[in-house]
Design a protein around this motif. Sequence first.
Motif, mmCIF file in Angstrom:
data_model
loop_
_atom_site.group_PDB
_atom_site.id
_atom_site.type_symbol
_atom_site.label_atom_id
_atom_site.label_comp_id
_atom_site.label_asym_id
_atom_site.label_seq_id
_atom_site.Cartn_x
_atom_site.Cartn_y
_atom_site.Cartn_z
ATOM 1 N N ALA A 1 15.384 20.724 -13.676
ATOM 2 C CA ALA A 1 16.547 21.480 -14.188
ATOM 3 C C ALA A 1 17.771 20.335 -13.824
ATOM 4 O O ALA A 1 17.701 19.348 -13.191
ATOM 5 C CB ALA A 1 16.837 22.665 -13.142
ATOM 6 N N ASN A 2 18.837 20.663 -14.769
ATOM 7 C CA ASN A 2 20.043 19.812 -14.495
ATOM 8 C C ASN A 2 20.637 20.088 -13.352
ATOM 9 O O ASN A 2 20.469 21.101 -12.882
ATOM 10 C CB ASN A 2 20.969 20.289 -15.685
ATOM 11 C CG ASN A 2 20.584 19.948 -17.249
ATOM 12 O OD1 ASN A 2 19.545 19.326 -17.249
ATOM 13 N ND2 ASN A 2 21.270 20.399 -18.070
ATOM 14 N N LEU B 1 19.755 28.907 -3.203
ATOM 15 C CA LEU B 1 19.496 29.130 -4.738
ATOM 16 C C LEU B 1 20.071 27.968 -5.516
ATOM 17 O O LEU B 1 19.821 27.987 -6.525
ATOM 18 C CB LEU B 1 20.752 30.090 -4.748
ATOM 19 C CG LEU B 1 19.989 31.659 -4.282
ATOM 20 C CD1 LEU B 1 21.000 32.622 -4.409
ATOM 21 C CD2 LEU B 1 18.796 32.174 -5.031
ATOM 22 N N LYS B 2 20.828 27.094 -4.871
ATOM 23 C CA LYS B 2 21.334 25.958 -5.752
ATOM 24 C C LYS B 2 20.238 24.601 -5.543
ATOM 25 O O LYS B 2 20.854 23.352 -6.164
ATOM 26 C CB LYS B 2 22.834 25.651 -5.491
ATOM 27 C CG LYS B 2 23.692 26.744 -5.433
ATOM 28 C CD LYS B 2 25.134 26.462 -5.125
ATOM 29 C CE LYS B 2 26.114 27.380 -5.635
ATOM 30 N NZ LYS B 2 27.628 27.277 -5.568
ATOM 31 N N SER B 3 19.421 24.618 -4.747
ATOM 32 C CA SER B 3 18.613 23.435 -4.619
ATOM 33 C C SER B 3 18.292 22.933 -5.834
ATOM 34 O O SER B 3 17.918 23.480 -6.880
ATOM 35 C CB SER B 3 17.481 23.886 -3.672
ATOM 36 O OG SER B 3 16.745 24.748 -4.009
ATOM 37 N N ASN B 4 17.952 21.442 -5.855
ATOM 38 C CA ASN B 4 17.733 20.597 -7.172
ATOM 39 C C ASN B 4 16.577 19.592 -6.611
ATOM 40 O O ASN B 4 16.570 19.458 -5.494
ATOM 41 C CB ASN B 4 18.847 20.218 -7.811
ATOM 42 C CG ASN B 4 19.778 19.344 -6.978
ATOM 43 O OD1 ASN B 4 19.205 18.353 -6.585
ATOM 44 N ND2 ASN B 4 20.886 19.647 -6.793
ATOM 45 N N ALA B 5 16.107 18.939 -7.477
ATOM 46 C CA ALA B 5 15.136 17.893 -7.372
ATOM 47 C C ALA B 5 15.746 16.673 -6.520
ATOM 48 O O ALA B 5 15.112 16.147 -5.554
ATOM 49 C CB ALA B 5 14.547 17.288 -8.591
ATOM 50 N N PHE B 6 16.820 16.469 -6.675
ATOM 51 C CA PHE B 6 17.618 15.390 -5.872
ATOM 52 C C PHE B 6 17.851 15.731 -4.446
ATOM 53 O O PHE B 6 17.123 15.099 -3.655
ATOM 54 C CB PHE B 6 19.031 14.945 -6.422
ATOM 55 C CG PHE B 6 19.735 13.963 -5.771
ATOM 56 C CD1 PHE B 6 19.566 12.767 -6.008
ATOM 57 C CD2 PHE B 6 20.723 14.440 -4.735
ATOM 58 C CE1 PHE B 6 20.336 11.704 -5.292
ATOM 59 C CE2 PHE B 6 21.365 13.610 -3.960
ATOM 60 C CZ PHE B 6 21.220 12.125 -4.176
#
Length: 394
Positions: free
Chosen positions: A2-3, A210-215
Amino acid sequence: MANFSIARLPRIEFGAGSLKKVPDIIAGYGSRILLVTGSRSFTDSSHWQPFIDQLQQRSIRWQQCMVADEPSPALIDDLVKIYANDTFDAVAGIGGGSALDAAKAIAGLLKVQRSVMDYLEGVGPELPYDGPAIPFIAVPTTAGTGSEATKNAVLSVQGENGFKKSFRHDKLVAEYAIVDPDLLASCPPSVIAANGMDALTQLLESYVSLKSNAFTDALAISGLQAARDALIPLYRQEGELAQHREKMAYAALLSGITLAQVGLGSVHGLASPLGAFYPIPHGAVCGTLVASATRVNIHSMLTREPDNRALTKYVQVAEILCQKHFSKSAAAFTALIDLLADWTNELALPRLAHYGLQETAFDKVIANCRGSSMKTNPIVLTDEEIRQILLERL
């Protein structure tokens, strides 16, 4: 994948002995600074006099103010008034989270000359902050809050009508975060425990946010591994203490980065009113609630949102912290909750009743817990589910 977007971070200097870089960094901004420190941990340490000598050798003039407890808006306004007529090229915060938050707020207000109440989230007029801010240099002496990496200064008013809110803006992010694990050597076991569990909770909550991302996930995993290996032995004062301090300083730094990018969860949602209404240190709130909040989160998702992606992430956290593979998710959930509870007990984190909380006050705490942190919890908890978190640790 995801972006995602990553907000501004400080330049980071990490490693044992990195405090020695601070005088040259300060000199890069000018010759006059405001030092904001804790009450005595740094000034009573062996690091203080060599640090001051280095400032003097560079003809850097300094004034010092001490912040002993969690800063209040009134304290920040008073300090800004005291130093309003001085011209500082930078503000250096050297201490725990309270000193760093205070320094951050002061740096943001010295040139603005307005009350911090004008900018606090959720109270007052919430005016837009336009700056300018004086360059801020953050030097943590504890491993917990991660304030060196965030854009928010947390301020508190304690009592029946109290609150704990943030003065938050990208312009408040430190220019430099100098993380020297050697500065943790003076921390007593109680501080190691509370701050360490704060960092652990921030890593866990940002990982399932809820806002977690790969980074941020990659950073959270690395931080969880470091805390897993170092927190308990550092508290016990066992093994290679320098390595343990290094890992906990690293874990705390990463927890600040991840929370600043993707937010937190129910533990920190509850920490806000609990810390405002009762004399509960922030790290103690986190440490005492993280096991029960994790259990309630997992149970709520299994019951109402069995496809929630955070359930898979909780399994991953269990495998990281327990250092074993689980063939069934139920076993992973049980092991994770048990481990967090065991750590809470070993670190001697008091129950909420120790600080005066009674079940009759639950409604007030619950009514005031749904701020920014609760909004990124992986599931929206009902009032009754939040009540269960509190009741388990009463």
